[in-house]
Enzyme design. Sequence first.
Site, mmCIF file in Angstrom:
data_model
loop_
_atom_site.group_PDB
_atom_site.id
_atom_site.type_symbol
_atom_site.label_atom_id
_atom_site.label_comp_id
_atom_site.label_asym_id
_atom_site.label_seq_id
_atom_site.Cartn_x
_atom_site.Cartn_y
_atom_site.Cartn_z
ATOM 1 N N SER A 165 0.845 -1.197 0.000
ATOM 2 C CA SER A 165 0.000 0.000 0.000
ATOM 3 C C SER A 165 0.878 1.244 0.000
ATOM 4 O O SER A 165 2.084 1.178 0.261
ATOM 5 C CB SER A 165 -0.888 0.019 1.246
ATOM 6 O OG SER A 165 -0.086 0.293 2.381
ATOM 7 N N LYS A 166 0.230 2.360 -0.288
ATOM 8 C CA LYS A 166 0.944 3.631 -0.276
ATOM 9 C C LYS A 166 1.580 3.858 1.092
ATOM 10 O O LYS A 166 2.684 4.365 1.200
ATOM 11 C CB LYS A 166 -0.043 4.753 -0.600
ATOM 12 C CG LYS A 166 0.560 6.124 -0.544
ATOM 13 C CD LYS A 166 -0.438 7.162 -0.912
ATOM 14 C CE LYS A 166 -0.721 8.200 0.142
ATOM 15 N NZ LYS A 166 0.274 8.567 1.104
#
Length: 502
Positions: free
Chosen positions: A260-261
């Site tokens: 994920s970011k």
Amino acid sequence: MDKKVRVRFAPSPTGGLHLGGVRTALFNYLFAKKNNGTFVLRVEDTDQNRFVEGAEAYIAECLDWCGITPDESPSKPGSYGPYRQSERKPSYRKFAEQLVSDGYAYYAFDTPEDLDAKRKEIPNFQYGQATRMQMRNSLTLTLSEVEDLLNAKIPHVIRIKVPENENVHFNDLIRGDVSFETAIVDDKVLLKADGMPTYHLAVVVDDKAMEITHAFRGEEWLPSAPVHILLWKYLGWEADMPAWAHLPLILKPDGHGKLSKRDGDRLGFPVYAMNWTDPKTGDITNGFKEMGFMPEAFVNMLALLGWNDGTEQEIFTLAELEEKFSIERISKAGAKFDFEKAKWYNHEWIKQSSVDSLQLQVKNELEKAGFVISDEALLNTVIDLIKDRCTLLPDFVMQSSYFFASPSVYDSASVKPKWTAEKATFFHDYANNLSLDNPIDAEVAFKALAEEKGFKPGELMLPFRIMLVGGKFGPGVFDIAVLLGKEETKLRIENAILVFNS
Ligand code: GLU
């Protein structure tokens, strides 16, 4: 005759473009190229709450940067437009209504308060076969009640009526036979109260209308597949359904869960293709491009996250990928993202790239850092001399700035403790008799003078390097001196002597 291959990348314009999204786009693109097909960009912007200004243009820019420009898109429409779902709004309702009249969908009039109350009453509430008969919808109301509500324009949605106890299965090009029990599938909303379709209805209607033949998308969409398969069937379009290919997830470096970011923020690497500026907060999230990745390396790295050609080869040009790509060699297992490996790709790409193809990018980096590059021939020679030492494009600045400006700081601490008046005299003499025709002869002359004056050449090489470069780095010091030329080398020696003497 086989249908012409048409594939689509269908992002929602909600923010930065995750590298997993770029890989989905890339695999679509490669499959299209391999099969002489068409690569479509369709913007799935039906969720007005998640719509983010500027995200669509940003996505198009990312694809352009990667060199995987769509054949058809909102800015380059073909004959299947519009290419934004919000502009296709009028085309969806009739299909939702058709599903209702055929008994495959129903109107639901539950208010947000009704739904909240149910969620409180039933833990893990799902609107579906177990609960739908307790709700306010056209399955529980009489025909005339429903008509009255519709006539009175009472807000409502249309939901799919997922069948009970059925097994929905399909052949996934990567995973083989995939099947779902409908008991676990909820009655997804197809048409929202504002008349917009949800993703589920829009994706089916649009894939049909745009004659999509193969749908590559991330594995995270697999749970939605049964809804889509049912819709293809209920709309009577089964024969036109695209072949599905759910791509393996890109995993966190430790392999635990989807990258994920936030992992990027936490571990200090980019997850987005390009810098993304949140239009509301102004927050910037870093991208691979701005960090100094070459698009060729980025694309190469992404292609190998979940695919290989069956050999040990790791470096591929886009043209090679277009030729070699095959669905059969996409793996089912998730691929761990490894930032060190990503940098390795970039380093390999910089090493193998020609000076010409690097020139513009390096010039941009130097200019961004405030250097004025007027001598392109010098720039080219410098690039050739230092490219093997650069992993990311900004490394060119550090590795080459001293060719374009005298050092402003010196690593004096590495010189001063052993600096003597005799060494200063040596460098004065040397500066006054420079012979810098070529690096080999220059080195011979330097060493000869050193020995003549009673020095071990080794103890003078480091000061000489720091005089020219400012620090302990860079290619061969005589390569540097020859490139700088006599005047400049002399000047730098004299300047540095003052610094070291002080
Ligand atoms: N709009 C979906 C997304 O944002 C597309 C999923 C699909 O390709 O069906 O990724």
